[in-house]
Design an enzyme around this catalytic site. Structure first.
Site, PDB file in Angstrom:
ATOM      1  N   ASP A 193      55.241 -59.905  37.386  1.00 58.10           N
ATOM      2  CA  ASP A 193      56.632 -59.739  37.205  1.00 58.10           C
ATOM      3  C   ASP A 193      57.337 -60.404  37.201  1.00 58.10           C
ATOM      4  O   ASP A 193      57.583 -61.229  38.663  1.00 58.10           O
ATOM      5  CB  ASP A 193      56.882 -58.329  37.263  1.00 58.10           C
ATOM      6  CG  ASP A 193      58.212 -58.315  37.110  1.00 58.10           C
ATOM      7  OD1 ASP A 193      58.440 -57.662  36.085  1.00 58.10           O
ATOM      8  OD2 ASP A 193      59.116 -57.263  38.091  1.00 58.10           O
ATOM      9  N   GLU A 218      55.548 -64.327  34.416  1.00 56.06           N
ATOM     10  CA  GLU A 218      56.688 -64.263  33.337  1.00 56.06           C
ATOM     11  C   GLU A 218      58.000 -65.096  33.844  1.00 56.06           C
ATOM     12  O   GLU A 218      58.848 -64.653  34.435  1.00 56.06           O
ATOM     13  CB  GLU A 218      56.894 -62.476  33.240  1.00 56.06           C
ATOM     14  CG  GLU A 218      58.384 -62.412  32.903  1.00 56.06           C
ATOM     15  CD  GLU A 218      59.360 -60.708  32.760  1.00 56.06           C
ATOM     16  OE1 GLU A 218      59.937 -60.498  31.950  1.00 56.06           O
ATOM     17  OE2 GLU A 218      58.923 -60.686  34.142  1.00 56.06           O
ATOM     18  N   ASP A 300      59.901 -55.393  27.288  1.00 59.26           N
ATOM     19  CA  ASP A 300      61.576 -55.884  27.414  1.00 59.26           C
ATOM     20  C   ASP A 300      62.185 -55.804  25.403  1.00 59.26           C
ATOM     21  O   ASP A 300      63.145 -55.555  25.787  1.00 59.26           O
ATOM     22  CB  ASP A 300      61.133 -56.989  28.151  1.00 59.26           C
ATOM     23  CG  ASP A 300      61.203 -56.119  29.870  1.00 59.26           C
ATOM     24  OD1 ASP A 300      61.607 -54.776  30.421  1.00 59.26           O
ATOM     25  OD2 ASP A 300      60.871 -57.508  30.670  1.00 59.26           O
TER      26      ASP A 300
END
Length: 413
Positions: A193, A218, A300
């Site tokens: 992340d 990410e 997201d």
């Protein structure tokens, strides 16, 4: 269609961290959304493992496993506590056992850019971790986010203490935790992340030490826009993602945000965008497909957050593109399970065609058409596809229609 996912039987014992990347036959399911914590999630997924496996997914990306201040899991506190809003440690381990039985690898969402403190320390900030596992002090927190550690090696995640990965004791503890997730809890893959928040050299170290079978980071920043919308040329954007992959020692893949940004404009009648100036796909997929995890939406960009959503009326064109192309495709839970059985079944059919024609992350691609209302390509010399309003089919009698839907069609030899 049987169970496809048998390449890495007994995967938990597998330690060759490059084997999955070399094979290149991954299809990932993101197995949650932003609201999943409200819905007894581990039990829900347990009931779907057989379908996930039968559909051809090799790996399912699960939400962050640790206790968190926010129920979605992205404000972790006690990393070793696996009782979260998604369910208990017992339910998680039961789910992971079932996934292993059905040969679907479990991907852990690794949130180590930041960590919420338990007690006030230096400057009156919550930058100490007394009373829980890994009881770090202020030296574990970067100086730019209220700690006594060094400056961050990446971008700040504002509002919470950011972890200082330059500290040896921090890295040692993180490696211990990652090894525990990998070897004791039963996760096999990692998703990193907010990977912009700390240097990729640490991701390299963590992967090397914990040996997940597959990793993806990410690295999300904005595409290049001008006064009229998205730039045609996104080379600088994809280069930043490529640089991050390189800095991990090529051990990690990365989400192909470049392809997402371009594809969601292309499906609105701008299919010329899907061919770069060199005649290749314009995202990370066009430059380093074996490290590009392609996707349409995640928790997201889509879901209830909808920060950057894919146009909902065009998602099957999107999946027809990423599931027939090189790279490592990732399907979003909402599309697969919440948007109706027709979309579920169309996605399954595309995955099936990908498998049967042995399309993989490094398959060759020849773009045949890229204009406003039509894109067509031949992939791996044994699959042909088109998306867009225009009617089109490949020339030559060797092509047979494999599957089709609204604004897309796929043929095989």
């Amino acid at each position: 269609m049987g169970y496809y996912n048998n390449v890495f039987d007994g995967c938990n014992d597998q330690t060759d961290i490059g084997a999955v990347m070399r094979d290149g036959r991954e299809v990932i399911l993101q197995a949650y959304n932003w609201e999943s914590h409200k819905h007894d999630w581990y039990r829900n997924l347990d009931s779907k493992v057989q379908d996930i496996s039968k559909s051809g997914f090799t790996s399912a990306w699960l939400p962050p496993p640790s206790q968190s201040l926010a129920p979605e899991g992205y404000l972790p506190q006690d990393l070793y506590s696996l009782n979260s809003a998604y369910g208990s440690e017992h339910l998680l381990k039961s789910l992971l056992r079932k996934m292993k039985q059905y040969k679907v690898r479990a991907m852990a969402d690794i949130v180590i850019n930041h960590r919420v403190g338990t007690t006030r320390g230096h400057g009156g900030m919550y930058n100490r971790y007394d009373g829980i596992s890994l009881p770090w002090n202020e030296h574990a927190v970067t100086s730019c986010t209220g700690g006594l550690g060094n400056r961050s090696t990446g971008d700040n995640f504002n509002g919470v203490p950011n972890v200082d990965h330059t500290q040896h004791f921090v890295r040692k503890d993180i490696i211990g935790w990652l090894r525990w997730l990998r070897n004791t809890v039963g996760f096999q893959d990692f998703r990193f992340d907010f990977a912009r928040g700390y240097s990729a050299q640490y991701v390299k170290e963590y992967i090397g030490a914990a040996k997940p079978l597959f990793s993806v980071g990410e690295c999300w920043d904005s595409c290049n826009y001008n006064g009229h919308g998205l730039d045609y040329n996104q080379d600088s954007h994809r280069q930043r993602i490529i640089n991050w992959i390189d800095a991990t020692g090529q051990l990690s893949a990365a989400f192909d945000f470049t392809t997402k940004g371009i594809l969601q404009e292309a499906v609105k009648g701008q299919y010329w965008r899907l061919c770069d100036a060199q005649g290749k796909p314009p995202g990370v997929m066009g430059w380093w497909p074996s490290r590009a995890v392609t996707f349409l939406d995640n928790h997201d960009t889509g879901s209830t957050q909808a920060h950057w959503p894919f146009p909902s009326h065009h998602i099957m064109e999107g999946y027809a593109y990423i599931l027939t192309h090189p790279g490592i495709p990732c399907v979003f839970y909402d599309h697969f399970y919440d948007w109706g059985s027709s979309i579920h079944d169309q996605i399954v059919k595309l995955i099936d065609v990908r498998r049967r024609q042995d399309i993989h992350s490094r398959s060759t691609i020849r773009v045949l058409e890229a204009k406003s209302n039509l894109y067509a390509a031949i992939v791996g010399e044994k699959l042909c596809m088109k998306v867009g309003d225009a009617s089109w089919c490949p020339s030559g009698r060797e092509w047979t229609l494999a599957t089709s839907g609204h604004r897309y069609a796929v043929w095989h030899k």
